[in-house]
Design an enzyme around this catalytic site. Sequence first.
Site, mmCIF file in Angstrom:
data_model
loop_
_atom_site.group_PDB
_atom_site.id
_atom_site.type_symbol
_atom_site.label_atom_id
_atom_site.label_comp_id
_atom_site.label_asym_id
_atom_site.label_seq_id
_atom_site.Cartn_x
_atom_site.Cartn_y
_atom_site.Cartn_z
ATOM 1 N N ASP A 67 5.282 -4.832 6.922
ATOM 2 C CA ASP A 67 4.854 -5.444 8.181
ATOM 3 C C ASP A 67 4.944 -6.965 8.120
ATOM 4 O OD1 ASP A 67 2.816 -5.740 6.327
ATOM 5 O OD2 ASP A 67 1.365 -4.511 7.389
ATOM 6 N N ASN A 136 -10.674 -0.203 7.545
ATOM 7 C CA ASN A 136 -10.815 0.809 8.597
ATOM 8 C C ASN A 136 -9.812 1.943 8.420
ATOM 9 O OD1 ASN A 136 -8.429 -0.396 9.294
ATOM 10 N ND2 ASN A 136 -9.082 -1.135 11.301
ATOM 11 N N HIS A 138 -6.567 1.540 7.840
ATOM 12 C CA HIS A 138 -5.191 1.294 8.276
ATOM 13 C C HIS A 138 -4.239 1.260 7.084
ATOM 14 C CE1 HIS A 138 -5.919 -3.351 8.267
ATOM 15 N NE2 HIS A 138 -5.076 -3.104 7.302
ATOM 16 N N GLU A 143 -3.256 0.684 12.967
ATOM 17 C CA GLU A 143 -4.704 0.708 13.143
ATOM 18 C C GLU A 143 -5.167 2.107 13.575
ATOM 19 O OE1 GLU A 143 -6.342 -1.698 12.085
ATOM 20 O OE2 GLU A 143 -5.621 -3.660 12.734
HETATM 21 C C1 GLP Z 1 -3.350 -6.062 5.724
HETATM 22 C C2 GLP Z 1 -1.978 -5.457 5.508
HETATM 23 C C3 GLP Z 1 -2.097 -4.080 4.923
HETATM 24 C C4 GLP Z 1 -3.036 -4.109 3.749
HETATM 25 C C5 GLP Z 1 -4.411 -4.500 4.171
HETATM 26 C C6 GLP Z 1 -5.444 -4.503 3.050
HETATM 27 O O1 GLP Z 1 -3.907 -5.745 6.932
HETATM 28 N N1 GLP Z 1 -1.182 -5.429 6.670
HETATM 29 O O2 GLP Z 1 -0.805 -3.617 4.561
HETATM 30 O O3 GLP Z 1 -3.072 -2.854 3.114
HETATM 31 O O4 GLP Z 1 -4.306 -5.809 4.702
HETATM 32 O O5 GLP Z 1 -5.439 -5.758 2.467
HETATM 33 P P1 GLP Z 1 -6.190 -6.154 1.147
HETATM 34 O O6 GLP Z 1 -5.359 -5.627 0.036
HETATM 35 O O7 GLP Z 1 -6.169 -7.663 1.188
HETATM 36 O O8 GLP Z 1 -7.535 -5.577 1.202
#
Ligand code: GLP
Length: 234
Positions: A67, A136, A138, A143
């Site tokens: 993404d 959440n 995702h 989402e």
């Molecule tokens: C973002 C990314 C996700 C990722 C998530 C969790 O929203 N788009 O791909 O898994 O954050 O991030 P973190 O690893 O910083 O908790």
Amino acid sequence: MIWETLDDYEALSNRAALILLEAIRENPRAVLGLPTGRTPAGMYRHVVAECAREYHCFRDVTTFNLDEYAGIPREHPGSYFTFMKRHLFDHIDVDPSRTHIPDGSAADLAAECARYEAAINAAGGLGLTFLGLGRNGHIAFNEPGTPFDSRTRRVELAESTRRANADFFHGLQVPTHALTMGIGTILESRRIVLLASGSGKDAAIARLETLDIDPSFPASALWDHDDVTVLVGR
Ligand code: GLP
């Protein structure tokens, strides 16, 4: 779904890096799906350290990031393009033309998403995809409520996601939208490794364990895939 619980974040990062490195040793032309965020940073650190010792580690590897934020230039300090350069691409011998990240600054975002899907197909599809886990539930920027057959598209970010990612923007405005591979796109990867670690993730990990497959919890879609490894590092 195979669950592996590691002692801590370091052990999780090391294990994830081993899986990645093994995959590209087995198939030097591997096609990887790559995540961003705090969780995979340790995996990239281990991969970079290991590849400094090996010649041609990533030479023929192709990568597709999951993404990217929409409406900011690639060089923006909060972009995933910047993240990937800093944590991985600037330190390995990958061919930049084989690294792919959706272009959130494209004039026509729908066309950019279609182009991205076509590029994944042209590369032969995703072989091994790593995912992080949002608080959440995702995956990538899919989402809660996202249909499991969704494809790469522009999405609106949940307020909680924007808050969780604010640190990467150093006081600058977190974008409201992003481009993300869909859940359907991700599920077509032949193998998936989910990295679950970090503060505030316990509830999401517990919910994933319940085997309650429902779009209100996007990561539960992974139960429909037959080659998923979940690495949990407390
Ligand atoms: C973002 C990314 C996700 C990722 C998530 C969790 O929203 N788009 O791909 O898994 O954050 O991030 P973190 O690893 O910083 O908790």
